[in-house]
Design a protein around this motif. Structure first.
Motif, PDB file in Angstrom:
ATOM      1  N   THR A  30       0.848  -1.196   0.000  1.00 54.42           N
ATOM      2  CA  THR A  30       0.000   0.000   0.000  1.00 54.42           C
ATOM      3  C   THR A  30       0.881   1.242   0.000  1.00 54.42           C
ATOM      4  O   THR A  30       2.021   1.227   0.466  1.00 54.42           O
ATOM      5  N   THR A  31       0.340   2.317  -0.540  1.00 59.61           N
ATOM      6  CA  THR A  31       1.029   3.607  -0.568  1.00 59.61           C
ATOM      7  C   THR A  31       0.229   4.588   0.279  1.00 59.61           C
ATOM      8  O   THR A  31      -0.956   4.802   0.031  1.00 59.61           O
ATOM      9  N   GLY A  32       0.874   5.149   1.299  1.00 61.69           N
ATOM     10  CA  GLY A  32       0.179   6.051   2.210  1.00 61.69           C
ATOM     11  C   GLY A  32       0.273   7.505   1.773  1.00 61.69           C
ATOM     12  O   GLY A  32       0.856   7.843   0.742  1.00 61.69           O
ATOM     13  N   THR A  33      -0.291   8.356   2.590  1.00 64.06           N
ATOM     14  CA  THR A  33      -0.293   9.794   2.321  1.00 64.06           C
ATOM     15  C   THR A  33       1.057  10.399   2.670  1.00 64.06           C
ATOM     16  O   THR A  33       1.653  10.076   3.701  1.00 64.06           O
ATOM     17  N   ALA A  34       1.554  11.282   1.817  1.00 63.93           N
ATOM     18  CA  ALA A  34       2.814  11.969   2.084  1.00 63.93           C
ATOM     19  C   ALA A  34       2.660  12.914   3.273  1.00 63.93           C
ATOM     20  O   ALA A  34       1.583  13.458   3.527  1.00 63.93           O
ATOM     21  N   ALA A  35       3.737  13.100   4.005  1.00 59.42           N
ATOM     22  CA  ALA A  35       3.720  13.969   5.187  1.00 59.42           C
ATOM     23  C   ALA A  35       4.902  14.937   5.113  1.00 59.42           C
ATOM     24  O   ALA A  35       5.810  14.772   4.304  1.00 59.42           O
ATOM     25  N   PHE A  36       4.854  15.953   5.972  1.00 55.68           N
ATOM     26  CA  PHE A  36       5.948  16.927   6.082  1.00 55.68           C
ATOM     27  C   PHE A  36       6.333  17.503   4.713  1.00 55.68           C
ATOM     28  O   PHE A  36       7.507  17.595   4.364  1.00 55.68           O
ATOM     29  N   VAL A  37       5.321  17.883   3.941  1.00 62.53           N
ATOM     30  CA  VAL A  37       5.566  18.430   2.614  1.00 62.53           C
ATOM     31  C   VAL A  37       6.112  19.853   2.746  1.00 62.53           C
ATOM     32  O   VAL A  37       5.541  20.691   3.455  1.00 62.53           O
ATOM     33  N   THR A  38       7.231  20.121   2.081  1.00 65.77           N
ATOM     34  CA  THR A  38       7.827  21.456   2.068  1.00 65.77           C
ATOM     35  C   THR A  38       7.955  21.910   0.619  1.00 65.77           C
ATOM     36  O   THR A  38       7.431  21.274  -0.291  1.00 65.77           O
ATOM     37  N   SER A  39       8.686  22.982   0.408  1.00 66.41           N
ATOM     38  CA  SER A  39       8.877  23.486  -0.959  1.00 66.41           C
ATOM     39  C   SER A  39       9.913  22.672  -1.711  1.00 66.41           C
ATOM     40  O   SER A  39      10.096  22.866  -2.920  1.00 66.41           O
ATOM     41  N   TYR A  40      10.605  21.763  -1.035  1.00 74.33           N
ATOM     42  CA  TYR A  40      11.692  21.023  -1.677  1.00 74.33           C
ATOM     43  C   TYR A  40      11.633  19.516  -1.442  1.00 74.33           C
ATOM     44  O   TYR A  40      12.475  18.768  -1.956  1.00 74.33           O
ATOM     45  N   GLY A  41      10.651  19.002  -0.669  1.00 78.31           N
ATOM     46  CA  GLY A  41      10.603  17.569  -0.426  1.00 78.31           C
ATOM     47  C   GLY A  41       9.384  17.152   0.372  1.00 78.31           C
ATOM     48  O   GLY A  41       8.498  17.951   0.680  1.00 78.31           O
ATOM     49  N   ALA A  42       9.328  15.865   0.688  1.00 77.23           N
ATOM     50  CA  ALA A  42       8.217  15.301   1.467  1.00 77.23           C
ATOM     51  C   ALA A  42       8.666  13.962   2.042  1.00 77.23           C
ATOM     52  O   ALA A  42       9.635  13.352   1.566  1.00 77.23           O
ATOM     53  N   ALA A  43       7.945  13.499   3.072  1.00 74.71           N
ATOM     54  CA  ALA A  43       8.154  12.166   3.626  1.00 74.71           C
ATOM     55  C   ALA A  43       7.112  11.238   3.015  1.00 74.71           C
ATOM     56  O   ALA A  43       5.909  11.492   3.110  1.00 74.71           O
ATOM     57  N   LEU A  44       7.564  10.176   2.374  1.00 74.22           N
ATOM     58  CA  LEU A  44       6.679   9.212   1.723  1.00 74.22           C
ATOM     59  C   LEU A  44       6.441   8.029   2.661  1.00 74.22           C
ATOM     60  O   LEU A  44       7.373   7.558   3.326  1.00 74.22           O
ATOM     61  N   ASN A  45       5.206   7.560   2.710  1.00 72.12           N
ATOM     62  CA  ASN A  45       4.829   6.500   3.645  1.00 72.12           C
ATOM     63  C   ASN A  45       4.200   5.324   2.900  1.00 72.12           C
ATOM     64  O   ASN A  45       3.440   5.504   1.949  1.00 72.12           O
ATOM     65  N   GLY A  46       4.521   4.136   3.358  1.00 70.53           N
ATOM     66  CA  GLY A  46       3.965   2.949   2.735  1.00 70.53           C
ATOM     67  C   GLY A  46       3.966   1.774   3.686  1.00 70.53           C
ATOM     68  O   GLY A  46       4.582   1.815   4.757  1.00 70.53           O
ATOM     69  N   THR A  47       3.256   0.725   3.310  1.00 72.42           N
ATOM     70  CA  THR A  47       3.159  -0.498   4.115  1.00 72.42           C
ATOM     71  C   THR A  47       3.284  -1.708   3.195  1.00 72.42           C
ATOM     72  O   THR A  47       2.727  -1.719   2.091  1.00 72.42           O
ATOM     73  N   VAL A  48       4.023  -2.707   3.657  1.00 76.12           N
ATOM     74  CA  VAL A  48       4.179  -3.943   2.902  1.00 76.12           C
ATOM     75  C   VAL A  48       3.923  -5.132   3.822  1.00 76.12           C
ATOM     76  O   VAL A  48       4.480  -5.198   4.927  1.00 76.12           O
ATOM     77  N   ASN A  49       3.076  -6.031   3.388  1.00 80.45           N
ATOM     78  CA  ASN A  49       2.943  -7.349   4.025  1.00 80.45           C
ATOM     79  C   ASN A  49       3.579  -8.348   3.072  1.00 80.45           C
ATOM     80  O   ASN A  49       3.002  -8.697   2.040  1.00 80.45           O
ATOM     81  N   PRO A  50       4.783  -8.819   3.383  1.00 79.27           N
ATOM     82  CA  PRO A  50       5.488  -9.697   2.444  1.00 79.27           C
ATOM     83  C   PRO A  50       4.937 -11.120   2.381  1.00 79.27           C
ATOM     84  O   PRO A  50       5.393 -11.909   1.559  1.00 79.27           O
ATOM     85  N   GLU A  51       3.979 -11.421   3.239  1.00 79.94           N
ATOM     86  CA  GLU A  51       3.355 -12.745   3.253  1.00 79.94           C
ATOM     87  C   GLU A  51       4.400 -13.861   3.357  1.00 79.94           C
ATOM     88  O   GLU A  51       4.374 -14.849   2.644  1.00 79.94           O
TER      89      GLU A  51
END
Length: 290
Positions: A30-51
């Motif tokens: 899954t791909t989550g919502t980006a956080a800490f968005v600034t004029s030059y970057g962001a924190a990307l969030n995601g989740t993986v269940n590798p099964e």
């Protein structure tokens, strides 16, 4: 089941046993919502269940929603279990290129979580999300303290969370193609609120050549002259330069009048006149001739 082991036994010159491990590619990404968005970057969030499979997770991001070209960030090792594992990576940590870790402001980026399954050597992509880096609004506002030789130029800058510097350009040329003076810089802090910028032209250095091929000092402007000016922001993180709108001011004129002479005799007279210095110090005198 996360994998199925099948043992095949056959008789050929004795008994030979072969084992084949089949691991279905049913990892959940899954791909989550980006956080800490600034004029030059962001924190990307995601989740993986590798099964149950081992591997690592990372992100791809691009201005192209089809990911024809993209940047990568992160290399998060994932344990071989069947529980969701979340991770977050800043775009500023991307090793791909400088354009990846210092994004342009006011730009939309598309991103997705990626799971690299080391058991099956397959890649699983999460859904695509997007974020837009903060804009860095730069405004140019009315000048103050206009005299016959200078003015205080004003503006505001919202740095979008980046440090940087603001300054002004001013010129007798409204296109700024020639005769451009540049003020000293004012350091700006990394926040997301508008910061006021006010710099006097008297703090500038340098000079320009006017249409009469005369050298004009940028910190001592001629009176009665119109100048065009704009605020400039240099983003300290992505190196981007943003220009504000163009405004103008006219230095005060210095009206000099000559009035009738008094106390005229056969050998002399008192000469009279008035001067408005336009806020500048100076000296007045008379010239006379036959």
């Amino acid at each position: 089941a996360t994998s199925t082991q099948v043992t095949v036994t056959g008789n050929y010159n004795g008994t030979q046993t072969a084992s084949l491990t089949v691991a279905p590619n049913n990892s959940t990404v899954t791909t989550g919502t980006a956080a800490f968005v600034t004029s030059y970057g962001a924190a990307l969030n995601g989740t993986v269940n590798p099964e149950g499979a081992s591997g690592y997770g990372y992100f791809q991001f691009s201005t192209d929603p089809l990911f024809g070209s993209y940047c990568s960030a992160g290399n998060y090792g994932l344990a071989a279990n069947s529980t969701p594992q979340s991770f977050s990576v800043s775009t500023t940590s991307s090793p791909t290129s400088s354009s990846c870790w210092t994004l342009l402001s006011g730009t939309t980026f598309y991103y997705r979580t990626v799971f690299q399954n080391t058991l099956t050597s397959t890649t699983v992509f999460g859904p695509v999300q997007q974020f837009t880096t903060l804009a860095t609004p730069v405004t140019t506002i009315a000048p103050t303290g206009i005299t016959s030789f200078a003015a205080t130029i004003n503006g505001t800058v919202n740095t979008g969370g980046a440090p940087g510097n603001a300054y002004f350009q001013y010129s007798v040329d409204s296109t700024f193609a020639t005769s451009v003076c540049q003020s000293v810089s004012q350091a700006l802090t990394a926040n997301t609120t508008a910061q006021a910028v006010a710099i006097s032209t008297t703090a500038s250095s340098g000079w320009y050549t006017n249409s009469n091929n005369q050298t004009v000092l940028c910190f001592a402007l001629p009176s009665g002259t119109t100048y065009y000016y704009r605020t400039v922001f240099s983003n300290g993180n992505n190196g981007q330069t943003i220009y504000g709108s163009v405004q103008q001011f006219t230095t005060l004129a210095t009206p000099v009048t000559t009035v009738a002479a008094t106390n005229i005799t056969s050998y002399s007279a008192t000469l009279n006149g008035t001067v408005n210095t336009g806020g500048a110090p100076g000296n007045a005198y008379f010239q006379y001739s036959v």
